[in-house]
Design an enzyme around this catalytic site. Structure first.
Site, PDB file in Angstrom:
ATOM      1  N   SER A 678      76.986   8.676   2.234  1.00 24.75           N
ATOM      2  CA  SER A 678      78.173   8.517   1.391  1.00 24.75           C
ATOM      3  C   SER A 678      78.107   7.265   0.513  1.00 24.75           C
ATOM      4  O   SER A 678      79.126   6.859  -0.025  1.00 24.75           O
ATOM      5  CB  SER A 678      79.426   8.465   2.278  1.00 24.75           C
ATOM      6  OG  SER A 678      79.381   7.363   3.147  1.00 24.75           O
ATOM      7  N   LYS A 721      88.270   5.999   6.020  1.00 21.32           N
ATOM      8  CA  LYS A 721      87.832   5.205   4.862  1.00 21.32           C
ATOM      9  C   LYS A 721      89.022   4.750   4.025  1.00 21.32           C
ATOM     10  O   LYS A 721      89.052   3.620   3.521  1.00 21.32           O
ATOM     11  CB  LYS A 721      86.863   6.032   4.010  1.00 21.32           C
ATOM     12  CG  LYS A 721      85.517   6.268   4.708  1.00 21.32           C
ATOM     13  CD  LYS A 721      84.607   7.165   3.897  1.00 21.32           C
ATOM     14  CE  LYS A 721      83.264   7.363   4.594  1.00 21.32           C
ATOM     15  NZ  LYS A 721      82.365   8.251   3.855  1.00 21.32           N
TER      16      LYS A 721
END
Length: 778
Positions: A678, A721
């Site tokens: 990511s 996140k």
């Protein structure tokens, strides 16, 4: 052999369950009206009457079709009326007669018959048959205890073969059909042969009965003898005061067995083991092994279970009391209760609570047990590497014992507890087996009904147990094991949620544990927020609780020493108790950096921000990656680098920059391993910023993987996140377009303060992340 036949007309007396042979003399009780009139008619005439048996004993009024066609002509010798209206009559059988026709059926039966008179003829074959019949009859009488020995002497004096056959048949307990067959057999030799066959069959039945009786008698005698000896031994032990002997142990265990609620096969197994234990000398070590095994079988709750408390409102209240948030997990428990209430019986679900440390996975399992009204059992699987920990040891091993599953069930005392398997992601394997594979049977609703422990050696039903497992991450759990569980993700808490948890749960708990009260110890709201922001940075609340415990201890010390009578912790004096701030809360960067971008990462401890720095140095095109990066992150860097080379001219970057410069990509905190798919767009943004000199906005965080064509691929852990971005003080985050479906998971308190922008291509990322377009002049 001559047979004379003569027709007669006689009254008929139907017999129920009785048959009269020629030459027989016996009493009959006659009560039916039609039979009484037949007797009266016989007495008016020549005292003769036909006696024929009816097919069905229960028939009160038999029709002509219900009466056998062969009977016996008899003479009525005597009649006596009894007080109850019944007539007792003495009859003597004279000869066989075949019923030809019913002449009258109204008041009584009057029939036309053909009388059959035989002449007794002796030849060698008939004589041999007579002797065989007498021999077999003698053997029958010897086996049968229902007849007197004088019966044989009375039969032995009979010389006529036909009469012998009739008399012997009358003494045998034959079925009515067999007796009728003898009566209907006119030919004497055939009649003797038929009787001999029946005698032989009856004798064999009697021999078999005698063998069965002897076997039962021996067994009873053995049981009585054992009981008598056992009682004697008990009496002797009582006199000697020996309560600790082997028989005393077995007696005590048998008393427990009598009270045990268990399947029949389990009780049978225990009884066999007790019989073995009785025969083993007290000094033998094997006796202790058997006793321990029997005690385990006796102490297990085979059929005992607690009744579920299916009050949904009460369960919801309990879950809310114990935990703040965790809505999905609570909803799943309430769904289970609702289904259980509807169908009354549901296989125990297997839930896997996945989330970072300190978010309340284990304590949630305890709350679920309280809400259901069940017992709670917890075992930790962290570091377990021996299959026997799950399935138990074979009894042949020294120190053998059941596995942790059976031990937990025993400790719970019921067969349907809430069973928490903690740290299921931290099991390992070695030469002693794979415990994760052993758990496949435990956590499979279709198989655990007959779970087999190596020590117990009896199938145990685990289907009623509600299994809950906990894990920090899923990738270390084998896929077959993961497939058997229903996964519930428990993400980290927001700052607002932590404040609520601190006020409602953590601080009251620490005040109680440290002997404080709300009057002599207080923590202001601003101080709570500052503890969360500047002294802890975690997804859960474990360190937060530990910090409040430290504050409580400081307060206790001041109160006990007499320095203060009341301690109040405020934002101003917080550093006095906890020291300098440990973390910097607020903006990720103070200024807009060039060649650095803020990425969002997921870890086992929750979400975190990750700064990726890029330096462009004079050189020969060498690409250096540092920061203890994993293979996946290295590949992301290579993909970002190749994508930028392909678009260099569009962004006014020297197309030959890779030949004139060395590129150094670094992720700070190099001692911590980093990997994951990511960081691609973050690396690409930092590279473009470093090569163009355009700064990256300090308020923007991003997450997403990049392809060689610049597409942004989806990622996982969006909620964690976004929480990390919120904690770090970012105002905007860029997420892959395909992750829009996960936006519902983000708490509203976070989504209100964060501007979340979905992107599908690298061009969109650069427009939003860079402070200006690279093509524009500075």
């Amino acid at each position: 052999m001559a047979v004379k036949e003569e027709e007669r007309v006689l009254p008929l007396l139907p017999l129920r369950g009785l048959l009269v042979y020629p030459s027989m003399v016996l009493h009959l009780d006659v009560g039916r009206e039609r039979s009484v009139k037949a007797l009266e008619q016989a007495m008016v005439e020549d005292d003769l009457i036909l006696l024929a048996t009816q097919h069905e004993v229960q028939l009160e009024e038999p029709t002509p079709e219900d009466i056998y066609k062969m009977g016996t002509i008899a003479r009525v010798r005597q009649m006596l009326k009894l007080p109850n209206g019944t007539i007792r009559v003495l009859v003597e059988g004279l000869s066989r007669a075949r019923l030809l026709e019913f002449l009258e059926t109204e008041s009584h039966y009057r029939v036309r018959v053909r009388e059959i008179i035989q002449e007794e003829v002796h030849d060698i074959n008939v004589e041999a048959l007579m002797r065989s019949v007498l021999d077999h009859f003698e053997q029958y009488l010897r086996l049968s205890k229902k007849m007197s020995p004088e019966t044989l002497s009375g039969v032995s004096d009979i010389d006529e073969p036909g009469r012998l056959a009739d008399v012997v048949a009358s003494h045998l307990p034959l079925k009515m059909e067999d007796k009728q067959q003898i009566l209907e057999t006119v030919e004497i030799r055939e009649r003797l042969e038929t009787l001999l066959s029946m005698l032989n069959n009856e004798r064999e039945v009697l021999e078999l009965e005698r063998k069965i009786s002897q076997r039962v008698k021996k067994q009873m005698e053995k049981t009585q003898k054992e009981y008598y000896l056992r009682e004697q031994m008990k009496a002797i032990q009582r006199e000697l005061g020996e309560k600790e002997g082997r028989l005393g142990e077995v007696e005590e265990l048998r008393e427990q067995l009598a009270q045990l609620e268990a399947p029949a096969d389990v009780k049978e197994r225990i009884e066999k083991e007790l019989q073995r234990l009785e025969k083993i000398p007290t000094s033998s070590a094997e006796g202790g092994v058997i006793r321990t095994y029997v005690e385990w079988l006796l102490e297990l709750p085979w059929l005992k279970q607690t009744e579920d408390d299916l009050n949904l409102k009460k369960a919801e209240r309990i879950l809310e009391e114990d935990h703040y948030g965790l809505e999905k997990a609570k909803e799943r428990v309430l769904e289970y209760l609702a289904v259980q209430k509807m169908v009354q019986q549901l296989k125990g679900p297997i839930l896997c609570l996945v989330g970072p440390p300190g978010v309340g996975k284990t304590s949630l399992g305890r709350s679920i047990a309280r809400a259901l009204g069940r017992q709670f059992v917890r075992i930790s699987l962290g570091g377990v590497r021996d299959e026997a920990e799950i399935r138990g040891h074979r009894r042949t091993y020294v120190g053998a014992m059941p596995g942790r599953i059976i031990q937990g069930i025993k400790n719970a005392g019921t067969s349907n507890p809430v069973f928490l398997l903690d740290e299921i992601d931290k099991m390992t394997m070695d030469f002693r087996g794979d415990p994760a594979s052993a758990l496949l049977e435990v956590l499979d609703p279709e198989q655990n009904k007959t779970f087999s422990d190596h020590y117990i050696e009896m199938p145990y039903d685990l289907s009623k147990v509600m299994f809950i497992t906990t894990a920090n991450t899923l990738h270390t759990i084998p896929q077959p094991l993961l497939d058997r569980m229903e996964t519930l993700y428990i993400s980290g808490y927001t700052e607002i949620e932590k404040e609520q948890i601190a006020k409602e749960y953590l601080i009251p708990k620490q005040i109680k544990e440290h002997g404080l009260t709300k009057e002599n110890f207080q923590i202001h709201k601003e101080a709570i927020r500052n503890v969360i922001r500047y002294y802890t940075r975690e997804a859960g609340v474990r360190n937060l609780e530990r910090t409040f415990g430290k504050l409580a201890r400081k307060g206790v010390k001041q109160l006990v020493s007499g320095d203060r009578k009341r301690v109040v912790v405020t934002a101003k004096n917080l550093s006095k108790y906890l020291g300098p701030e440990k973390f910097r809360y607020g903006k990720a960067e103070e200024t807009n950096p060039t060649g650095a971008a803020t990425g969002l990462a997921w870890t086992a401890a929750g979400g975190d921000t990750l700064t990726i720095e890029v330096s462009v140095l004079p050189g020969k095109g060498k690409l250096t990656l540092t920061g203890k990066l994993g293979d996946v992150m290295k590949e992301s860097a290579q993909a970002a680098f190749s994508y930028i080379r392909s678009r260099a001219e569009e962004w006014k970057i020297d197309p030959e920059f890779n030949e004139k410069n060395d590129i150094h990509i670094h992720v700070p905190e190099g001692a911590i391993p980093k990997d994951g798919p990511s960081a691609g767009i973050t690396m690409a943004t930092a590279l473009v910023s470093a090569l163009t000199g355009v700064p990256v906005s300090r308020e923007v965080g991003m997450t997403g993987e990049i392809t060689l064509r610049g597409r942004v691929l989806p990622i996982g852990g969006l909620k964690e996140k976004s929480l990390a971005a919120h904690r770090a003080g970012l105002t905007r985050i860029l997420i892959p377009k395909e992750n829009e479906k996960d936006l519902d998971e983000i708490p509203k308190s976070v989504s209100k303060e964060l501007k979340i922008t979905p992107v599908s291509h690298m061009d969109e990322v650069l427009k939003l992340a860079l402070v200006r377009d690279p093509n524009e002049s500075d």
